[in-house]
Structure formats: structure tokens, C-alpha cells
Design an enzyme around this catalytic site. Structure first.
Site, PDB file in Angstrom:
ATOM      1  N   ASP A 260      37.929  25.934  45.235  1.00  0.00           N
ATOM      2  CA  ASP A 260      36.817  26.609  45.125  1.00  0.00           C
ATOM      3  C   ASP A 260      36.374  26.905  43.645  1.00  0.00           C
ATOM      4  O   ASP A 260      35.725  27.958  43.462  1.00  0.00           O
ATOM      5  CB  ASP A 260      36.957  27.923  45.756  1.00  0.00           C
ATOM      6  CG  ASP A 260      38.379  28.845  45.613  1.00  0.00           C
ATOM      7  OD1 ASP A 260      39.062  28.349  44.657  1.00  0.00           O
ATOM      8  OD2 ASP A 260      38.640  29.935  46.413  1.00  0.00           O
ATOM      9  N   CYS A 360      37.907  34.060  45.293  1.00  0.00           N
ATOM     10  CA  CYS A 360      39.309  34.305  46.022  1.00  0.00           C
ATOM     11  C   CYS A 360      39.678  35.460  46.562  1.00  0.00           C
ATOM     12  O   CYS A 360      40.474  35.567  47.370  1.00  0.00           O
ATOM     13  CB  CYS A 360      40.237  33.907  44.659  1.00  0.00           C
ATOM     14  SG  CYS A 360      40.007  32.487  43.749  1.00  0.00           S
TER      15      CYS A 360
END
Ligand code: ABU
Length: 376
Positions: A260, A360
Site C-alpha cells: 500500500d 495502514c
């Protein structure tokens, strides 16, 4: 209105009520549909993970000595406090935007635990729900994480998972890994190039972190990494079945852990791609706009960090226009504006040192949208 499931199949559980589709508690198919409910982690109790090849394979070298000396201790209070203040502020921003924010339980990460194969002095944190859970439609999947200190990480979220389950969500967990020495690559050497690639984990059993997957409706993109092996990707592919296609991307990263800050779908037809880590995308992206972020300019403060400065590419979409972007990363803010997005500047620069950014520390539980294919 259709019922999402038939209560009769939950024999004997009187707490379960049939629910209507417009009340579905968990529904997230991609990274951009309008956000309605999100889990934001907690950093207050973070404990330094113990030194191990699984850390050595990904953690920045300047932090190794800190791990070696402080594994099993709480992180310094000032570091925790700076990060906590940023995270609590993010919760307020999300709530102001009308999003329902949920939080994990506070747990004592200093409690030691063991299995027949190994002992750990404590846990890590519940700061990054993106690492431990994958939401696919109405299902929440607990990831079989490879770091031993993260073995019980999902427990802080269990009250929420039970609540979602009672309300009709599907809840599953990949097989709990043994994490015995056989999973870890004794011969691990830091690769100098992709030709020389070596991973910290073997194919002993399926392992993955959910943050190694990125969702675009029926197409889910994965990377193999130091916490995600081929068997873990195969497990997820087989678990999701024929409604989904799980693609493994070619990533040019000699120390990979989580996709990510490398490959981030932002909206239908728009993907953010880290120029240091992705050289080419599969043919299926031929009609997509590939957005290349400027290289990071900010430095993560204080010498210690659990990730690279590329963490600033770890963005999070409120909807397909509004995107959380690190406030001190001016070039990236300007780039998002030039691409037609509406950046929400907010700083997580102290939180970032714990290894995560906006994507996250969040787990989108409910977005307003349905399962679609963006590539056909
Ligand atoms: N999930 C954090 C990724 C950090 C990085 O790739 O640098």
C-alpha cells in the site's frame, strides 16, 4: 428488500437477527467508494518487537540496533504520545466528515505468550488494522501474519468482529500458522537486486499480511513479500473462489512488506504507482490513468523508523475524489490537485515512524457501493 441471510441456518443462536441489505454492517469492495464506517487503530500501547529475521528483512538498517536493544519493551513514551495525538486527531477529522469511527480494545502488549514452538516477550500494537484484516464485500478475513509478536493482534478487535458477525457479516480466519523455525529462511541474505531476490519466509505454510492485497472489486492485486508467501496468496485465491481474480504484481522491491505504498488504486480507472517499485503493470491497466507520485521530500524524524519515507504514498480515500495526504508533503499535495483530486492535508509524520500511514491505520468496514468489475 432481500434478506442478507436466513436466520434458520444459524440454528440455536437466538442473538442473531435477519438483517436487511440496507443495514449491512460490513460492505467494502474497493479502496474508493464513499466511506461510511472505519476502524482506526490504537498506538498507545505499542511494544518493540523482538529482533528476528522477519524484521531484519524489511526494517530500515538504522533501526536494527534499537530493536536488538529494546525488543519486548514499551516504545519510549514521547514517541507514543506524539503518534497518539496525531491518530486521535485523524479520528476527529473522519468523524467531522460524517464517518462512523470504531476503535479496538486497549490491550496490554507487554504480556508474554508462547506456543509449542516459540515464546514472545509481548505483542506489537493494534495500530494497523489494515495489516491484520482483509475486508472483501461483507466478509472480514483475519490474516495469518508471519511476525510472531503479531500472533494475537486480532484479539483487540474481536469485540467489533463479534458485533459485526451478530449483525450479519461473514467472519473468517485463514489457518492459524505455526510460525515455527521452518517458516523462516535461515539462509536469508539481503538481496542487492531482484535477480538476487530472497524472502524471509519459506513456503512451509500459508502466511500473509492483509496489507499485501489491494482491492478493485472483482480484481484483487497482491504482492509476494517478506510476510506473504505464494501459499498465502493461493489460500486467499481459493477462499474467495470464482467471483474474484487475485493477481500477483511484479514488484521491484528488494525488501517488500505491504503493497500500500507501492500500488494504490484511487478510483475507477486511476492508480497511484510507486516509480521506484513498479516498472510495468499488467496489460489490463492499459486504459487506466497511471499516476506517478513525486519522490518523498519529508524525512521521518528521530532516526528510528519502521518503514521508508515512501510511507507518504500510503494514502486513504474518503471517496473517489477526497484523499488523505501527508500535510508536510507539499509536492504530493500539489500532484493530487493537478490530477483532479481533493486532498485532505493531515500530518501523521510521527505516527509514520511506527511503520504505517493513512491506509495502514484504517480499515474500511463499510463503503457505499457494490461488487463490480473495473476491467471488463
Ligand atoms: N504498509 C506500509 C508500507 C510501507 C512501505 O512500503 O514503505
Amino acid at each position: 428488500m432481500d434478506q442478507l441471510y436466513d436466520q434458520a441456518s444459524d440454528q440455536g443462536d437466538t442473538q442473531l437477527k435477519p438483517i436487511q441489505l440496507n443495514q449491512v454492517p460490513v460492505n467494502s469492495h474497493n479502496e474508493w467508494d464513499p466511506l461510511e464506517e472505519v476502524i482506526v487503530g490504537r498506538i498507545d500501547d505499542a511494544t518493540v518487537p523482538e529482533w528476528h529475521v522477519a524484521l531484519e528483512s524489511t526494517m530500515p538498517e538504522q533501526s536494527w540496533d534499537f530493536f536488538r536493544r529494546h525488543g519486548g519493551e514499551r516504545f519510549p513514551q514521547d514517541m507514543l504520545e506524539q503518534a497518539r495525538v496525531e491518530l486521535e486527531g485523524l479520528v476527529r477529522v473522519l468523524e467531522t466528515a460524517g464517518v462512523r469511527v470504531r476503535r479496538p480494545e486497549k490491550v496490554n502488549q507487554l504480556l508474554p505468550f508462547s506456543t509449542p514452538h516459540w515464546r514472545a516477550k509481548g505483542g506489537l500494537y493494534s495500530a494497523m488494522p489494515r495489516d491484520s484484516f482483509l475486508v472483501v464485500g461483507d466478509e472480514i478475513i483475519e490474516a495469518p501474519m508471519a511476525w510472531r509478536n503479531r500472533y494475537f493482534e486480532t484479539h483487540a478487535f474481536r469485540p467489533l468482529l463479534k458485533e459485526y458477525f451478530r449483525a450479519g457479516a461473514r467472519w473468517s480466519a485463514a489457518p492459524k500458522p505455526e510460525l515455527s523455525d521452518a517458516l523462516f529462511n535461515e539462509a536469508f541474505r539481503h538481496p542487492k537486486s531482484m535477480a538476487d531476490m530472497s524472502y524471509a519466509v519459506t513456503e512451509f505454510e500459508p502466511v500473509f499480511d492483509a496489507a499485501d492485497f489491494s482491492r478493485c472489486g472483482r480484481d484483487i492485486f497482491a504482492q509476494k513479500s517478506n510476510v506473504t508467501n505464494d501459499m498465502g496468496i493461493a489460500w486467499l485465491r481459493r477462499h474467495l473462489g470464482r467471483d474474484y481474480r487475485v493477481h500477483v504484481l511484479e514488484v521491484n522491491d528488494t525488501h517488500p512488506m505491504h503493497i500500500d505504498a507501492t500500488f494504490t488504486p484511487l478510483a475507477p480507472g486511476k492508480v497511484l504507482v510507486n516509480p521506484d517499485r513498479i516498472e510495468r503493470l499488467p496489460e489490463m491497466f492499459a486504459n487506466w490513468q497511471v499516476l506517478v507520485p513525486p519522490r518523498p521530500t519529508v524525512e521521518l524524524s528521530g532516526g528510528f523508523s519502521m518503514c521508508s519515507n515512501w510511507i507518504v504514498a500510503n494514502t486513504f480515500m474518503l471517496d473517489e475524489k477526497r484523499v488523505f495526504v501527508e500535510a508536510s508533503e507539499e509536492p504530493l499535495l500539489r500532484a493530487f490537485e493537478s490530477w483532479g483530486f481533493e486532498p485532505i492535508p493531515y500530518s501523521l509524520i510521527n505516527f509514520n515512524r511506527f511503520g504505517g500511514g493513512f491506509h495502514c491505520c484504517t480499515l474500511d468496514i463499510r463503503r457505499r457501493g457494490s461488487l463490480q468489475s473495473y476491467f471488463d
